[in-house]
Structures are given as structure tokens and as C-alpha cells.
Design a protein around this motif. Structure first.
Motif, PDB file in Angstrom:
ATOM      1  N   ARG A 105      13.019  16.608  -6.803  1.00 26.47           N
ATOM      2  CA  ARG A 105      11.780  17.651  -6.525  1.00 26.47           C
ATOM      3  C   ARG A 105      10.573  16.741  -6.735  1.00 26.47           C
ATOM      4  N   ILE A 106      10.696  15.650  -7.173  1.00 25.85           N
ATOM      5  CA  ILE A 106       9.527  14.676  -7.156  1.00 25.85           C
ATOM      6  C   ILE A 106       8.940  14.309  -5.877  1.00 25.85           C
ATOM      7  N   HIS A 107      10.135  14.085  -4.937  1.00 29.53           N
ATOM      8  CA  HIS A 107       9.926  13.590  -3.667  1.00 29.53           C
ATOM      9  C   HIS A 107       9.312  14.879  -2.717  1.00 29.53           C
ATOM     10  N   GLN A 108       7.880  14.615  -2.370  1.00 32.84           N
ATOM     11  CA  GLN A 108       7.646  15.519  -1.427  1.00 32.84           C
ATOM     12  C   GLN A 108       6.819  14.938  -0.423  1.00 32.84           C
ATOM     13  N   LEU A 109       7.428  13.776   0.463  1.00 30.23           N
ATOM     14  CA  LEU A 109       6.878  13.326   1.422  1.00 30.23           C
ATOM     15  C   LEU A 109       7.200  14.067   2.631  1.00 30.23           C
ATOM     16  N   GLU A 110       6.474  14.305   3.667  1.00 25.94           N
ATOM     17  CA  GLU A 110       6.574  14.970   4.974  1.00 25.94           C
ATOM     18  C   GLU A 110       7.647  13.955   5.732  1.00 25.94           C
ATOM     19  N   PRO A 111       8.518  14.630   6.714  1.00 23.79           N
ATOM     20  CA  PRO A 111       9.556  13.614   7.167  1.00 23.79           C
ATOM     21  C   PRO A 111       8.833  12.589   8.202  1.00 23.79           C
ATOM     22  N   SER A 112       7.588  12.844   8.570  1.00 19.74           N
ATOM     23  CA  SER A 112       6.947  11.833   9.410  1.00 19.74           C
ATOM     24  C   SER A 112       6.391  10.736   8.647  1.00 19.74           C
ATOM     25  N   GLN A 113       6.260  10.991   7.138  1.00 16.30           N
ATOM     26  CA  GLN A 113       5.851   9.977   6.210  1.00 16.30           C
ATOM     27  C   GLN A 113       7.063   9.151   5.829  1.00 16.30           C
ATOM     28  N   GLN A 114       8.079   9.676   6.025  1.00 15.93           N
ATOM     29  CA  GLN A 114       9.426   8.840   5.592  1.00 15.93           C
ATOM     30  C   GLN A 114      10.105   8.257   6.588  1.00 15.93           C
ATOM     31  N   ARG A 145       0.908  -1.091  -0.077  1.00 15.11           N
ATOM     32  CA  ARG A 145       0.097  -0.032  -0.007  1.00 15.11           C
ATOM     33  C   ARG A 145       0.909   1.387  -0.008  1.00 15.11           C
ATOM     34  N   GLU A 146       2.126   1.211   0.640  1.00 16.64           N
ATOM     35  CA  GLU A 146       2.677   2.409   0.761  1.00 16.64           C
ATOM     36  C   GLU A 146       3.452   2.760  -0.465  1.00 16.64           C
ATOM     37  N   MET A 147       3.986   1.636  -0.950  1.00 17.70           N
ATOM     38  CA  MET A 147       4.538   1.811  -2.395  1.00 17.70           C
ATOM     39  C   MET A 147       3.714   2.130  -3.466  1.00 17.70           C
ATOM     40  N   ALA A 148       2.571   1.654  -3.501  1.00 17.02           N
ATOM     41  CA  ALA A 148       1.542   2.324  -4.374  1.00 17.02           C
ATOM     42  C   ALA A 148       1.201   3.620  -4.294  1.00 17.02           C
ATOM     43  N   THR A 149       1.018   3.926  -3.001  1.00 19.10           N
ATOM     44  CA  THR A 149       0.679   5.313  -2.796  1.00 19.10           C
ATOM     45  C   THR A 149       1.733   6.347  -3.136  1.00 19.10           C
ATOM     46  N   ILE A 150       2.959   6.040  -2.999  1.00 13.89           N
ATOM     47  CA  ILE A 150       4.432   6.984  -3.147  1.00 13.89           C
ATOM     48  C   ILE A 150       4.530   6.808  -4.800  1.00 13.89           C
ATOM     49  N   ALA A 151       4.320   5.696  -5.544  1.00 15.82           N
ATOM     50  CA  ALA A 151       4.409   5.706  -7.091  1.00 15.82           C
ATOM     51  C   ALA A 151       3.285   6.589  -7.492  1.00 15.82           C
ATOM     52  N   SER A 152       2.079   6.528  -6.763  1.00 21.00           N
ATOM     53  CA  SER A 152       1.042   7.015  -7.568  1.00 21.00           C
ATOM     54  C   SER A 152       1.277   8.651  -7.400  1.00 21.00           C
ATOM     55  N   ASN A 153       1.836   9.223  -6.373  1.00 17.64           N
ATOM     56  CA  ASN A 153       2.092  10.477  -6.113  1.00 17.64           C
ATOM     57  C   ASN A 153       3.320  11.114  -6.923  1.00 17.64           C
ATOM     58  N   TYR A 154       4.194  10.102  -7.339  1.00 19.13           N
ATOM     59  CA  TYR A 154       5.513  10.527  -8.215  1.00 19.13           C
ATOM     60  C   TYR A 154       4.829  10.707  -9.665  1.00 19.13           C
ATOM     61  N   GLN A 155       3.872   9.648  -9.994  1.00 15.95           N
ATOM     62  CA  GLN A 155       3.322   9.767 -11.224  1.00 15.95           C
ATOM     63  C   GLN A 155       2.514  11.036 -11.567  1.00 15.95           C
ATOM     64  N   GLN A 156       1.668  11.424 -10.515  1.00 15.55           N
ATOM     65  CA  GLN A 156       0.825  12.555 -10.462  1.00 15.55           C
ATOM     66  C   GLN A 156       1.443  13.675 -10.569  1.00 15.55           C
ATOM     67  N   PHE A 157       2.804  13.951  -9.935  1.00 20.63           N
ATOM     68  CA  PHE A 157       3.754  15.135  -9.857  1.00 20.63           C
ATOM     69  C   PHE A 157       4.169  15.428 -11.366  1.00 20.63           C
ATOM     70  N   LEU A 158       4.716  14.360 -12.005  1.00 23.88           N
ATOM     71  CA  LEU A 158       5.172  14.595 -13.407  1.00 23.88           C
ATOM     72  C   LEU A 158       3.666  14.913 -14.495  1.00 23.88           C
ATOM     73  N   ALA A 159       2.898  14.258 -14.126  1.00 23.58           N
ATOM     74  CA  ALA A 159       1.317  14.366 -14.681  1.00 23.58           C
ATOM     75  C   ALA A 159       1.194  15.997 -14.837  1.00 23.58           C
ATOM     76  N   ASN A 160       0.863  16.369 -13.590  1.00 19.01           N
ATOM     77  CA  ASN A 160       0.434  17.931 -13.362  1.00 19.01           C
ATOM     78  C   ASN A 160       1.562  18.896 -13.947  1.00 19.01           C
ATOM     79  N   ARG A 161       2.680  18.410 -13.897  1.00 18.27           N
ATOM     80  CA  ARG A 161       3.485  19.548 -14.576  1.00 18.27           C
ATOM     81  C   ARG A 161       3.700  19.393 -15.991  1.00 18.27           C
TER      82      ARG A 161
END
Length: 598
Positions: free
Chosen positions: A180-189, A47-63
Motif C-alpha cells: 500500500r505504500i507504493h502509490q505511483l501512477e503507471p506513467s510514473q513507474q 532525483r527520482e529516488m529521493a522523490t519516491i523515498a520521500s513519498n514512502y516516508q510521508q506515507f508512513l508519517a501521515n498514517r
């Protein structure tokens, strides 16, 4: 790179070896505990990997969406259509571009992939030579996302085609630092390390490097993969009761650590020193120098290798400069020798010319006297013969005939009367031959003026043949075929020297007996003199050397190697050329091309 001393490096290595062995032992001991909770933790990791991978993909898609919107700005299209008129506008516009409040390096390329404007002065961020441009410009793709390495740093490269009336007018790009693609909070990492992989190579790492469970999530669209490392120290807290089992393994690790220390010492100390020794030997014996890798962790060795590399570069630079100076000096020396030889040869030819002209002038006067006297003697002989015949017919009586006949027999008058005519004719022929040689000598030896003069090429060629006749008449059959040629602006004396050099070379190329053919004719814009012999010929690998100064195929003492070199230089002065064809064993043909017009 942080560097340490040798003693500290060895001590630290032994410590790390013990620690690594302790960790391995711990992993073995707690393996059963890990298996009991692995299934639950695996689900959490997925679950954690899927969430992070999705965030990375969404980061590039938004830009990419923002970049597409920027490409639709009218000023962007106008700048591609008329870049000179909109340079200031596109600069202002692109300086204001933002991606969710962030500013990145951007560039605008026209339909040929040429650079129009970029917000960064670094050429590597312009992407005008990128291989992915062609599909965008050829309408095979509308956008591109990829990775680019610049100075050992990696960046995201986003690009979209700029469309106008359904046609691609250019490409707008954005270059984003990969972290810049990595936008996790310290608590999340907490307890998490993420690595971005391209094949087996790590191109980015987010978070501190950790040890623990490793999972890989592929990212096939970009040819990448995400490797997640989860810290499993929480698991170790439940297995502290197994610490006692590590004692035996630690004892064993002493021996293993000793081996590791040995290999570490060899790699970090012995191997670099051996490489340094080998490089020093190569430098000493003049072999190819090599740059040593100075990325060792030992401070003293790294400094030593850096200084050796610096010294090697200086030695190589000085050696190249010395070789270059030597080559330039040798080339200059050869040119001086060539110039001196040509000057000596020219002065020698000039001296010979002056001497020959004087000798010809001195011989010409007495030859004229002798010729005139022989002509008068011939007339006297004819008168005496007529007188003798008249006396026999009209003056002598029959009573005097016996006495006259006796006198005629006594003094051999009949033979003298018959032989004196041919003798005088033969003498005249010899005198005319001498006069012809004298005239040829005067023609051949005449002094050149500083400027070209109108000259008869055939006349000079005939004079040269007469001068060289004694060299060739005993073992060569000479064939002359001279076509009428117009008067041409030349240096006649220098041209005669070329003829003489080639005729003598043709004669010397014939060892026993052979033929020499000399022709002159017109070939388009050139008067051509062709000298052909049936001598030994020239080997193909010698063609490139025959006009080189001091090159000669004759035995030592029989040639200076300057004849063809000087002849080549004279023809260059005339704007002409010398062409050579030759077959070994059959002979050679030298063709002299003299321009009809200067």
C-alpha cells in the motif's frame, strides 16, 4: 508455482541461456555508450529516488499521525480503563477507523500488552507478544514503525502509546499491507522497478522485475533499504549499429549454453532423483525418514516427490502407532505377570498359613499333655528323693545300713537322684521352647480379615523372628531392641509377610557371619521397624530396580524377585513406605514406616 514438462523446461532453459548471453554481450558492446550518458542519467536517478523515498516516508508519517489522533479518542482510553463496560463501544469505534479512506487491521492492547480488541480475527495481527511493546509500555518510546512477516507476506506495523495523564495506559496498532505504500501512477513507474530490502532479502517489489541500472537508497530509521532498477532499453536503441558484433559472441554462447543445460539438467533432474533414492534407502533400512523438497519446476518430479512425502508420513504414522501398541501391550503383559505372581504368592502364603495354623493346633494339644505330665513327674521325683532321705534317716537300722549302701551303689541311686532334677528341668525348657514356637507359628499364620484390625506390631515382629530364627541363627548374631508401641490398625498377616521377607533378605545378604539388628520405635506420626544387616550392601545404580517385579540379585533358582515388590505393595496398602540406605561392603538398612492413624 507454474510447472512444465521436462522437455519444455530444458528447451526453455537453453533459450534463456542464449538470451542471457546475448544480453551480456550487448552490455559489453554498449558499455562505452553508457559511460557517455551515465552522469546525466545518474542525476536523474538521484532525483527520482529521493522523490519516491520521500513519498514512502510521508506515507508512513501521515498514517502514524492519524493513528496518534485515534489513540486520543476518549472511548479508546475508557476501553483501556474499563474494558468490560466499553466492549461494544470500542468495537463500533474501531470498525469506523479509516486512514485517508483506507481501512486496515487494528488492535488495542492494555498496559500489560494483553489483547483488548482487534478488527481482525487473525491472532498474528494482535501483536500482544511483540518485542517492541515493552519500550512503548515502559514510556521509552512513544511510537513504533516496523515490518512483520505473516505467512510469507510482509506488513507495515504502526503502533502508538495511548496516554492518559502523562501515563501509558495501552497501545493502539495498525497493520498495513506493505504494497500500500507504493502509490505511483503507471506513467510514473514506466521503466522502473522498486524493491524493498531487509538486509540482503527482498521483502517487497513494486512494478515488474526489470534489468538495468540498480541503485540502493538506505532507510536507516527502519533498518531497510530501497533498491531501484531502471530499465536501460532506451540506451540500447542508440546502439543497434553494434548488433553485428554480437555474432561472434553468440557462436561462443553455444558452448556456454550447453554447459548451462548440463548443470540445469543435473539440478532439476538428477539431483532430485538421487535424493529420492537416498530417502527410499533410509526408509527401507529403518533410518530417520526425511521430507524431500518438492519445489522443483518439473511437473512429473514435483508430483513424484509430493507422493513420496505423503507415503513417508503414512509409514511413519503407522510405525509410531505400531510401536505405541507394542509398548502398551508389553506394559499390560508385565502388569498381568506381576498381578498373577502376587496372586499366586498370596494364595501360597494363605495356604501355608492355614496349614501352619492346623499344625500348630495339632501340636499344641500333645505339647500341653507332655508339659503337664513332666510337671507332675518333677513333683514325683522330688517326693521320691525326700522319701529316700527319710528312709535313710529314720527307718533303716545300723544293721541294715551296709545292705542299703550296697544297693545304692549297685543301682547308682546317688547319681540318679542328682541327675533326675536337671533332666526334668531341661525337658521343661525344651517343651516351653516348642510351645513358644507353636504360639509364634499361630501368630504368624493367622488369617487377615478384609478390614484392618488393632494389632501389636511388636508381637507380630517377635513371632516372625521366631519363625525365621532357624534361617539366621547359624551365621548371624541377632540384636533385638523393641520400644513400646501402641496398638495400630493394620493387616497383621500381610505385615508379618513384610517382616519375614526383609529378615530373610538380610540373612541371605550375609555370606559368612554377620550381625542383624531389629529395632522398633516411634518417629512422629509413624511406627518404624528398622532391619539392619552387615551384608554385602546394594550398589547405587540398583536402587531404582529393587522394588521392580521379578528383579533379583540372587543366582538363578534362588529368588523370584517378588519379595520386595510385594512388600512395597503391602506398605502402600497401609499408607506407609519402605526406605532403604545401603553402603556396598558395609550393609543395608530397610526402614518400614507404618502410620499410627489410618
Amino acid at each position: 508455482m507454474k510447472r512444465t514438462t521436462i522437455s519444455f523446461a530444458l528447451a526453455r532453459f537453453v533459450f534463456v541461456s542464449y538470451l542471457a548471453l546475448a544480453v551480456v554481450t550487448t552490455v559489453i558492446v554498449v558499455n562505452q555508450v553508457i559511460n557517455s550518458i551515465s552522469e546525466q542519467q545518474e542525476q536523474l536517478l538521484e532525483r527520482e529516488m529521493a522523490t519516491i523515498a520521500s513519498n514512502y516516508q510521508q506515507f508512513l508519517a501521515n498514517r502514524l499521525i492519524i493513528l496518534t489522533e485515534q489513540s486520543n479518542y476518549p472511548i479508546v482510553v475508557q476501553s483501556l480503563m474499563q474494558p468490560e463496560n466499553n466492549q461494544g463501544k470500542i468495537q463500533d469505534l474501531m470498525s469506523d477507523f479509516r486512514f485517508l479512506g483506507q481501512r486496515y487491521s487494528q488492535s488495542l492492547l492494555d498496559f500489560e500488552g494483553s489483547y483488548i480488541h482487534a478488527t481482525s480475527s487473525a491472532v498474528t495481527f494482535h501483536h500482544h507478544n511483540a518485542p517492541w511493546l515493552s519500550p512503548l509500555l515502559n514510556e521509552k518510546a512513544s511510537s513504533y514503525i516496523g515490518i512483520k512477516e505473516v505467512d510469507q507476506q510482509f506488513f507495515w506495523v504502526l503502533a502508538v502509546a495511548v496516554l492518559y495523564h502523562d501515563g501509558v495506559e495501552g497501545v493502539l496498532t495498525a497493520t498495513i499491507p506493505i504494497d500500500r505504500i507504493h502509490q505511483l501512477e503507471p506513467s510514473q513507474q514506466a521503466g522502473l522497478s522498486i524493491e524493498l530490502l531487509e538486509g540482503p532479502h527482498v521483502i517487497a517489489r513494486f512494478g515488474q522485475q526489470r534489468q538495468g541500472l540498480v541503485r540502493t537508497n538506505p532507510w536507516p530509521e527502519l533498518g531497510l533499504s530501497l533498491r531501484f532498477t531502471f530499465d536501460d532499453r532506451a540506451i540500447n536503441e542508440g546502439i543497434n549499429n553494434l548488433v553485428l558484433q554480437l555474432s561472434l559472441l553468440i557462436i561462443l554462447s553455444t558452448f556456454v549454453a550447453t554447459l548451462f543445460a548440463y548443470f540445469f539438467g543435473y539440478r532439476q533432474l538428477v539431483k532430485p532423483i538421487l535424493e529420492l533414492s537416498q530417502a527410499t534407502d533410509n526408509l527401507e533400512y529403518g533410518k530417520e525418514a526425511q521430507q524431500l523438497q518438492s519445489d522443483v519446476k518439473i511437473t512429473e518430479l514435483a508430483d513424484l516427490l509430493d507422493k513420496f512425502n505423503h507415503m513417508t508420513l503414512k509409514v511413519l504414522k503407522r510405525e509410531r502407532a505400531l510401536k505405541l501398541s507394542y509398548e502398551q501391550l508389553a506394559h499390560t503383559n508385565d502388569e498381568l505377570k506381576h498381578s498373577e505372581s502376587q496372586r499366586v504368592q498370596s494364595e501360597k502364603m494363605a495356604s501355608i498359613g492355614v496349614l501352619a495354623a492346623g499344625v500348630a493346633h495339632e501340636i499344641n494339644n500333645p505339647i500341653g499333655f507332655v508339659k503337664s505330665n513332666v510337671e507332675i513327674l518333677k513333683n514325683y521325683s522330688e517326693d521320691l528323693q525326700r522319701y529316700h532321705q527319710q528312709i535313710q534317716q529314720d527307718v533303716i537300722t545300723e544293721q541294715q545300713q551296709p545292705s542299703l549302701a550296697k544297693l545304692i551303689v549297685q543301682y547308682d541311686i546317688e547319681y540318679i537322684s542328682q541327675d533326675i532334677g536337671p533332666l526334668i528341668d531341661s525337658t521343661m525348657s525344651g517343651i516351653e521352647r516348642v510351645a513358644e514356637i507353636v504360639q509364634s507359628l499361630k501368630t504368624f499364620a493367622r488369617q487377615d480379615s478384609p478390614d484392618k484390625v488393632l494389632s501389636d506390631i511388636n508381637e507380630g515382629l517377635k513371632a516372625t523372628i521366631n519363625m525365621a530364627n532357624n534361617e539366621i541363627k547359624y551365621h548371624c548374631d541377632l540384636t533385638i531392641d523393641l520400644a513400646p508401641l501402641p496398638l495400630i490398625m493394620v493387616y497383621p498377616g500381610k505385615l508379618n509377610q513384610v517382616f519375614m521377607n526383609l529378615i530373610i533378605n538380610a540373612s541371605q545378604a550375609i555370606t559368612d557371619h554377620g550381625d542383624i539388628t531389629i529395632r522398633s520405635f516411634i518417629d512422629e506420626d509413624y511406627a518404624v521397624v528398622e532391619i539392619t544387616d552387615t551384608g554385602s550392601g546394594i550398589e547405587p545404580d540398583k536402587f531404582s530396580q529393587i522394588f521392580t517385579p521379578f528383579y533379583t540379585s540372587k543366582p538363578i533358582g534362588q529368588g523370584t524377585g517378588l519379595g520386595l515388590s510385594i512388600s512395597h505393595g503391602i506398605m502402600e496398602q497401609h499408607g506407609g513406605k519402605i526406605e532403604v540406605t545401603s553402603t556396598v561392603g558395609l550393609g543395608s538398612c530397610f526402614s518400614i514406616f507404618i502410620p499410627l492413624s489410618p
